[in-house]
Design an enzyme around this catalytic site. Structure first.
Site, short mmCIF file in Angstrom:
data_model
loop_
_atom_site.label_atom_id
_atom_site.label_comp_id
_atom_site.label_asym_id
_atom_site.label_seq_id
_atom_site.Cartn_x
_atom_site.Cartn_y
_atom_site.Cartn_z
N ASP A 84 10.06 14.84 -16.71
CA ASP A 84 10.28 13.17 -16.67
C ASP A 84 9.24 13.08 -16.22
OD1 ASP A 84 12.14 11.44 -16.39
OD2 ASP A 84 13.26 12.14 -14.40
N GLU A 183 22.87 7.62 -16.76
CA GLU A 183 23.57 7.51 -15.28
C GLU A 183 24.70 6.35 -14.23
OE1 GLU A 183 19.92 9.16 -13.11
OE2 GLU A 183 20.19 8.58 -10.93
O1 KIV Z 1 14.99 12.54 -12.00
C1 KIV Z 1 15.89 13.59 -11.71
O2 KIV Z 1 16.67 14.11 -11.15
C2 KIV Z 1 17.08 12.71 -13.00
C3 KIV Z 1 18.18 13.57 -13.46
C4 KIV Z 1 19.09 12.72 -11.89
C5 KIV Z 1 18.72 12.71 -14.76
O3 KIV Z 1 16.30 11.61 -13.82
#
Ligand code: KIV
Length: 268
Positions: A84, A183
């Site tokens: 991410d 989401e």
């Molecule tokens: O940061 C995270 O864990 C996420 C998921 C929940 C999709 O973006």
């Protein structure tokens, strides 16, 4: 064991095979999740909350996310590893986005990155895909925009926002994203977006019709007990189990029952 790739996820969508995604933040959980057949392991910026104890994901930094991704990469053999991109690591200039995203692949073992947003980040997505960095999109209740939304409510319930989200999803696909997380949107909207795309959608709190599902591992294991989330199915109640185990440990020490002979070494 066949390695999961961004390409095999497209095949899974075509075949109607659901995609199982979980977050992980360390090598031990990543290994257990990978060996149990998870298709995609996401190093979510939710690390800021479940590991860091923060109220939102906004404080996650590049250094923290690189560290967690590196740890997770040591536990993953089969799953696709997605990192991410934290707040402000990709929203500023495409050049900076490429440099930051590239670090996840070059320094931390990620195979793709995830970016929150639609129209506003299309240039960044195109640039990443152009230079060979696979991108997972993220629409709906994007936690990095929590202060804009003013809370954690379901997104896309008004028609204009829903239309914009469908358009954003199509544009992300056109920009080269290999998958999109949806989401906390209504199940019918998630179904519509999923049907509009060739790339797989991965739902969280968005009903059963996405091509795959993702949960935060601490949530599905019942380890993170700050919120009671309607969309989470808890497969274990680890918070309770850990609390019982730690109480027993403390009691055994206080009583002198641990360690005893069995847990001690002889002279020779
Ligand atoms: O940061 C995270 O864990 C996420 C998921 C929940 C999709 O973006």
């Amino acid at each position: 064991m066949k390695k999961v790739t961004t390409v095999s996820l497209q095949t899974m969508k075509k075949r109607g095979e659901k995609i199982a995604v979980l977050t992980a933040y360390d090598a031990t959980f990543a290994w257990l999740e990978d060996q149990a057949g998870t298709d995609v392991i996401l190093v979510g910026d939710s690390a800021a909350m479940v590991i860091g104890g923060e109220e939102s994901t906004l404080t996650a930094t590049m250094d923290q996310m690189l560290y967690h991704t590196r740890c997770v990469s040591r536990g993953v053999e089969r799953a696709l590893l997605v990192a991410d991109m934290p707040f402000l690591s990709f929203q500023i200039a495409p050049q900076e986005t490429v440099r930051n995203a590239g670090r996840f692949l070059a320094e931390a073992g990620a195979e793709a990155v995830k970016l929150e947003g639609g129209e506003a980040i299309l240039d960044h997505v195109k640039r990443l895909v152009d230079v060979g960095i696979p991108v997972m999109g993220h629409l709906g209740l994007t936690p990095q925009s929590i202060h804009k939304f003013g809370g954690w409510d379901v997104r896309g319930r008004d028609e204009a926002e829903a239309e914009r989200m469908i358009e954003d999803a199509v544009k992300l696909e056109e920009a080269g994203a290999f998958s999109i997380v949806l989401e906390k949107i209504s199940a019918p909207l998630a179904e519509k977006i999923t049907a509009s795309l060739h790339i797989p959608t991965i739902g969280i709190a968005s009903g059963p019709d996405c091509d795959g599902q993702v949960l935060v591992n601490y949530d599905m294991l019942g380890l993170y007990s700050k919120f009671n989330l309607k969309f989470v199915l808890k497969y274990l109640n680890l918070a309770e189990d850990i609390s019982v185990a730690v109480r027993r440990y403390v009691k055994d020490i206080k009583n002198g029952d641990f360690p005893n002979q069995d847990e001690s070494y002889d002279l020779v």
